[in-house]
Write a protein that holds these residues in place. Structure first.
Motif, PDB file in Angstrom:
ATOM      1  N   THR A 136      -1.282  -3.069 -10.513  1.00  0.00           N
ATOM      2  CA  THR A 136      -0.606  -2.225 -11.503  1.00  0.00           C
ATOM      3  C   THR A 136      -1.580  -1.813 -12.603  1.00  0.00           C
ATOM      4  O   THR A 136      -2.586  -2.503 -12.847  1.00  0.00           O
ATOM      5  CB  THR A 136       0.585  -2.962 -12.138  1.00  0.00           C
ATOM      6  OG1 THR A 136       0.105  -4.140 -12.825  1.00  0.00           O
ATOM      7  CG2 THR A 136       1.610  -3.369 -11.085  1.00  0.00           C
TER       8      THR A 136
ATOM      9  N   ALA B  64       2.264   1.641  -3.469  1.00  0.00           N
ATOM     10  CA  ALA B  64       1.230   1.895  -4.473  1.00  0.00           C
ATOM     11  C   ALA B  64       0.658   3.303  -4.351  1.00  0.00           C
ATOM     12  O   ALA B  64       0.357   3.945  -5.364  1.00  0.00           O
ATOM     13  CB  ALA B  64       0.116   0.855  -4.348  1.00  0.00           C
TER      14      ALA B  64
ATOM     15  N   TRP C  75       0.818  -1.207   0.000  1.00  0.00           N
ATOM     16  CA  TRP C  75       0.000   0.000   0.000  1.00  0.00           C
ATOM     17  C   TRP C  75       0.860   1.268   0.000  1.00  0.00           C
ATOM     18  O   TRP C  75       0.570   2.226  -0.721  1.00  0.00           O
ATOM     19  CB  TRP C  75      -0.949   0.004   1.207  1.00  0.00           C
ATOM     20  CG  TRP C  75      -2.203  -0.758   0.945  1.00  0.00           C
ATOM     21  CD1 TRP C  75      -2.415  -2.094   1.139  1.00  0.00           C
ATOM     22  CD2 TRP C  75      -3.420  -0.245   0.400  1.00  0.00           C
ATOM     23  NE1 TRP C  75      -3.691  -2.440   0.763  1.00  0.00           N
ATOM     24  CE2 TRP C  75      -4.334  -1.330   0.315  1.00  0.00           C
ATOM     25  CE3 TRP C  75      -3.849   1.027   0.001  1.00  0.00           C
ATOM     26  CZ2 TRP C  75      -5.634  -1.174  -0.175  1.00  0.00           C
ATOM     27  CZ3 TRP C  75      -5.144   1.178  -0.485  1.00  0.00           C
ATOM     28  CH2 TRP C  75      -6.014   0.092  -0.579  1.00  0.00           C
TER      29      TRP C  75
ATOM     30  N   ASP D 252      -0.876   4.217  -7.831  1.00  0.00           N
ATOM     31  CA  ASP D 252      -1.658   3.060  -8.251  1.00  0.00           C
ATOM     32  C   ASP D 252      -2.831   2.768  -7.309  1.00  0.00           C
ATOM     33  O   ASP D 252      -3.759   2.039  -7.675  1.00  0.00           O
ATOM     34  CB  ASP D 252      -0.771   1.813  -8.349  1.00  0.00           C
ATOM     35  CG  ASP D 252       0.127   1.855  -9.579  1.00  0.00           C
ATOM     36  OD1 ASP D 252      -0.230   2.549 -10.545  1.00  0.00           O
ATOM     37  OD2 ASP D 252       1.192   1.201  -9.559  1.00  0.00           O
TER      38      ASP D 252
ATOM     39  N   ASN E  24      -7.581   1.367  -9.257  1.00  0.00           N
ATOM     40  CA  ASN E  24      -6.380   2.100  -9.658  1.00  0.00           C
ATOM     41  C   ASN E  24      -6.798   3.372 -10.398  1.00  0.00           C
ATOM     42  O   ASN E  24      -7.399   3.295 -11.471  1.00  0.00           O
ATOM     43  CB  ASN E  24      -5.500   1.226 -10.567  1.00  0.00           C
ATOM     44  CG  ASN E  24      -4.149   1.868 -10.869  1.00  0.00           C
ATOM     45  OD1 ASN E  24      -4.058   3.064 -11.113  1.00  0.00           O
ATOM     46  ND2 ASN E  24      -3.100   1.072 -10.861  1.00  0.00           N
TER      47      ASN E  24
ATOM     48  N   LYS F  73       1.158  -7.578  -5.742  1.00  0.00           N
ATOM     49  CA  LYS F  73       1.813  -6.354  -6.229  1.00  0.00           C
ATOM     50  C   LYS F  73       1.494  -6.119  -7.699  1.00  0.00           C
ATOM     51  O   LYS F  73       1.235  -4.994  -8.130  1.00  0.00           O
ATOM     52  CB  LYS F  73       3.333  -6.453  -6.037  1.00  0.00           C
ATOM     53  CG  LYS F  73       3.797  -6.341  -4.597  1.00  0.00           C
ATOM     54  CD  LYS F  73       5.317  -6.434  -4.521  1.00  0.00           C
ATOM     55  CE  LYS F  73       5.813  -6.270  -3.098  1.00  0.00           C
ATOM     56  NZ  LYS F  73       7.295  -6.395  -2.996  1.00  0.00           N
TER      57      LYS F  73
END
Length: 424
Positions: free
Chosen positions: A331, A119, A116, A124, A348, A327
């Protein structure tokens, strides 16, 4: 509560699964996996999960095989049994809120705080989404999907009777009255099971008093509060008016849409997937609108929101491989494929929604005129949710029992908050 027959059936199904998969999954011993199994309660999404499995293999070298369930109690029983056995999923779907907190506190779920942090820094994932995945200051799981709840409507039925999507509650009532007068049932039940029996309760309460809705989920209000009782009475009046389909109808609402029987159904944007699977086109065959507030004086439209998690166990068969997949999952490359294949939005912010109608929905949802409220399924503590789902399901069949239903839910509510801090 589940009947004894249902529990026996669940146990038998689970036992068969344990025998069938006992040799296929390890404990927490680790290893170097090239393919992960993703257990999920979304059996209808199998083709989309398979597409993601192929894309993941291509982009990361790590494949994924979905193992889908369509019966929620059986699925929940399997995941919880994996805490005690060697049959452990590499990845699994769950829900945020009380149910996630429950298994996190049992020390079963892998910590994803580092994922997190990275990201959010890369854009993301959003900071606003983080709180739904936070328990005790740490993050767990990543977003499987994000959805907004509203009303799907049959454009051909609306056109037949000269109707337009309503912008006020009074207009929605007028649409329902018109449809009923033409022999058309206005609203289809959301699902042939009790899983989403809460849908109208949350919509009516959030659209009447969103502050009360949120206090209810944190133990600061009672289910027998006069304002909650009034919501149930409104819901009962809608049932009495003949605005809903038969609660015993087991057909999928999307099938009713395709046949022309359904005029409207309340659901999350993920229902779009069920429509496209049947060859229906948004903007041509059906449309979507956010449901106006019951109380017109509210400053913002109460918009029900959900985000479902994709999780890994702390003692997953191969923790490194599971973490690698999580992960990758968030994306842009993965999320663009996932969202657009299903015809839904993404968690995202970088992902462009290909469907112009759906893109319009996401932009509207992000507008300043809306107040996001967490879906009841995630907002209610797990024991309260169990009683509520059973109670609301019974209410649909016997609307006169609404007070008894609320009293039973309140009893479960009081029991839960005796051992938990209200407001947390």
């Amino acid at each position: 509560m589940l009947s004894s027959k249902r529990l026996r059936a669940t146990a038998l199904t689970l036992g068969a699964l344990l025998i069938a998969t006992g040799c296929g999954s390890g404990g927490g011993s680790g290893g170097s996996k090239s393919e992960l199994k993703l257990y999920n309660d979304k059996g209808a999404w199998k083709p989309f999960f398979e597409q993601m499995g192929a894309l993941g293999k291509q982009q990361t070298g790590l494949g994924m095989k979905p193992v889908g369930y369509t019966d929620e109690p059986t699925y929940t029983a399997f995941i919880k049994s994996s805490f005690r056995t060697n049959v452990k999923p590499d990845l699994f779907t769950w829900t945020t809120g009380g149910r996630l907190e429950e298994i996190v506190k049992q020390n079963q779920v892998a910590d994803t705080s580092a994922i997190w942090t990275d990201a959010i820094a890369s854009g993301d994932l959003s900071e606003s989404l983080k709180k739904y995945y936070t328990v005790g200051g740490k993050q767990y799981c990543v977003p499987l999907n994000t959805a907004y709840w509203g009303m799907f409507y049959n454009k051909k039925v609306f056109a037949k009777y000269g109707l337009k999507p309503p912008t006020t509650w009074a207009e929605l009532e007028k649409v329902a009255t018109t449809l009923k007068s033409k022999g058309q049932v206005p609203f289809n039940q959301t699902t042939p099971t009790s899983l989403f029996s809460f849908a109208w309760f949350e919509q009516l309460l959030a659209g009447t008093d969103p502050d009360l809705y949120e206090r209810l989920s944190t133990g600061q209000a009672s289910y027998t509060d006069p304002a909650v009782v009034k919501v149930m009475e409104r819901w009962k009046s809608m049932i009495d008016a003949g605005w809903f389909s038969d609660p015993g109808d087991k057909a999928d609402p999307a099938d009713h849409f395709k046949s022309g029987d359904a005029a409207m159904v309340i659901s999350g944007t993920w229902f779009n997937t069920s429509m496209t699977q049947r060859g229906l086109k948004q903007g041509t065959d059906y449309g979507f609108f956010f449901i106006p507030n019951v109380e017109p004086s509210l400053p913002k439209t109460s918009l029900v929101f959900e985000s479902g998690p994709l999780c890994s166990l702390r003692k997953a068969p191969d923790p490194e491989a599971s973490t690698k997949y999580l992960k990758w999952w968030i994306t842009p490359a993965a999320q663009e494929k996932w969202a657009n294949a299903r015809g839904d939005v993404s968690g995202n912010p970088k992902v462009k929604v290909a469907d112009p109608e759906l893109d319009k929905v996401t932009k509207q949802a992000a507008g300043p005129g809306n107040r996001l409220v967490l879906r009841y399924f995630e907002a209610a503590p797990a024991p309260v949710l169990t009683e509520a789902l059973s109670g609301f399901d019974g209410f649909l069949n016997k609307p006169d029992t609404y007070m008894k239903v609320l009293q039973k839910i309140q009893k479960a509510n009081e029991e839960y908050w005796k051992t938990h801090k209200a407001g947390s």
